[in-house]
Design an enzyme around this catalytic site. Sequence first.
Site, mmCIF file in Angstrom:
data_model
loop_
_atom_site.group_PDB
_atom_site.id
_atom_site.type_symbol
_atom_site.label_atom_id
_atom_site.label_comp_id
_atom_site.label_asym_id
_atom_site.label_seq_id
_atom_site.Cartn_x
_atom_site.Cartn_y
_atom_site.Cartn_z
ATOM 1 N N ARG A 1 -10.761 9.895 2.240
ATOM 2 C CA ARG A 1 -10.596 10.578 3.540
ATOM 3 C C ARG A 1 -11.703 11.611 3.742
ATOM 4 O O ARG A 1 -12.093 11.892 4.876
ATOM 5 C CB ARG A 1 -9.200 11.188 3.636
ATOM 6 N N LYS B 1 1.406 9.976 5.680
ATOM 7 C CA LYS B 1 1.482 8.569 6.072
ATOM 8 C C LYS B 1 2.750 7.893 5.549
ATOM 9 O O LYS B 1 2.826 6.673 5.445
ATOM 10 C CB LYS B 1 0.218 7.846 5.602
ATOM 11 N N SER C 1 -10.390 5.529 -4.351
ATOM 12 C CA SER C 1 -11.345 6.632 -4.462
ATOM 13 C C SER C 1 -10.931 7.698 -5.480
ATOM 14 O O SER C 1 -11.760 8.173 -6.259
ATOM 15 C CB SER C 1 -11.542 7.270 -3.089
ATOM 16 N N LYS D 1 -2.139 -1.462 -3.816
ATOM 17 C CA LYS D 1 -3.026 -0.306 -3.753
ATOM 18 C C LYS D 1 -2.230 0.986 -3.868
ATOM 19 O O LYS D 1 -1.212 1.105 -3.200
ATOM 20 C CB LYS D 1 -3.753 -0.356 -2.408
ATOM 21 N N LYS E 1 0.858 -1.183 0.000
ATOM 22 C CA LYS E 1 0.000 0.000 0.000
ATOM 23 C C LYS E 1 0.895 1.234 0.000
ATOM 24 O O LYS E 1 1.700 1.422 0.910
ATOM 25 C CB LYS E 1 -0.906 -0.015 1.229
ATOM 26 N N TYR F 1 -15.094 1.083 -6.479
ATOM 27 C CA TYR F 1 -16.370 1.785 -6.310
ATOM 28 C C TYR F 1 -17.212 1.657 -7.569
ATOM 29 O O TYR F 1 -18.376 2.041 -7.573
ATOM 30 C CB TYR F 1 -16.105 3.257 -5.955
#
Length: 325
Positions: free
Chosen positions: A206, A218, A275, A249, A196, A314
């Site tokens: 987020r 992060k 997203s 990802k 990731k 999605y």
Amino acid sequence: MHLIRRNRILRQSYAVRSLVSETILTPNDFIVPLFIIEGAGVREEIPSMSGYFRMSLDLTVKEVKELWAMGLKSVLLFIKCKDELKDNKGTEALNPDGLMQRSIKAIKDACPDMLVMTDIALDPFSSYGHDGIVENGQIVNDATVEVLAQMSVSHARAGADFVAPSDMMDGRIIAIREALEADGFTNTGIMAYSAKYASCFYGPFRDALDSAPGFGDKKTYQMDYANRKEAVKEVLMDVEEGADIVMVKPAMAYLDIIREVKNAVEIPVSAYHVSGEYAMIKAAAKMGWLDENKAVIESLTGIKRAGADLIATYYAKHAVQLLNS
Ligand code: PBG
């Protein structure tokens, strides 16, 4: 010309193209992410994810039944935690009556055959919006892993089929596996977000969960997107630690990583079409700059061709509607 080999022969009609197609999308390829909020009858569109909604549990349960009827077989649950329940240790994540635990139960009761996967990370529950516990401005590894293991057992108790750790702490897969074994959850799967990357493409997510980091970024736990070999290292370690499925990802800027990982392991590989990737297609389609349906199928086919056995997206429902039409 007297050509012996004419490659266009295999492209000249819909029929022959269909017969020789190497990659075929089916509803079995997809994992459907769902955002669940408190309340009843609530359905809120996520501003940066046009056409995607946060829903209360009652509407989520209806949605899950509909997804199952369409041929979709797996959902990945995320919950939006109320601000007043957030703290540094993610205490609410362990609440046996928390929104996640109630959601797992309700969904498994209503649609027992649907494979329920749950997000394991502290960020939705963290007052700092980080995936781990914060001490002196640092995200601490080992104390976080303990909470992640307890969280996994809590989800398994509620009925989760798979836990999906998305936090990128070191050693969490073995810790989760041992905690599940210790509690007798020998049938609970682990889908590890193994590779990731620290990516700007998580921005809309987020927004959806109001989980953006309160300070910093992060990059001390998620991977540097410049690195490829490191992804293989991460994935192989997660396989050794007991992952059942490994994930790469995001997806579209990382197709080389998906292929590299696919070649390196014998277990299923998933990819998360995140997203921001969804939002890009939506935005271009809204402007009339892209044909949305074609962009969706081409993108998902590309991700599968790269080596993804499973795709969290999605666009799952939309894609299945297109495949069925
Ligand atoms: C939280 C988590 C994130 C996503 C899935 N789980 C966000 C993050 O790491 O900041 C991103 C999903 C998406 O963008 O669609 N650990």
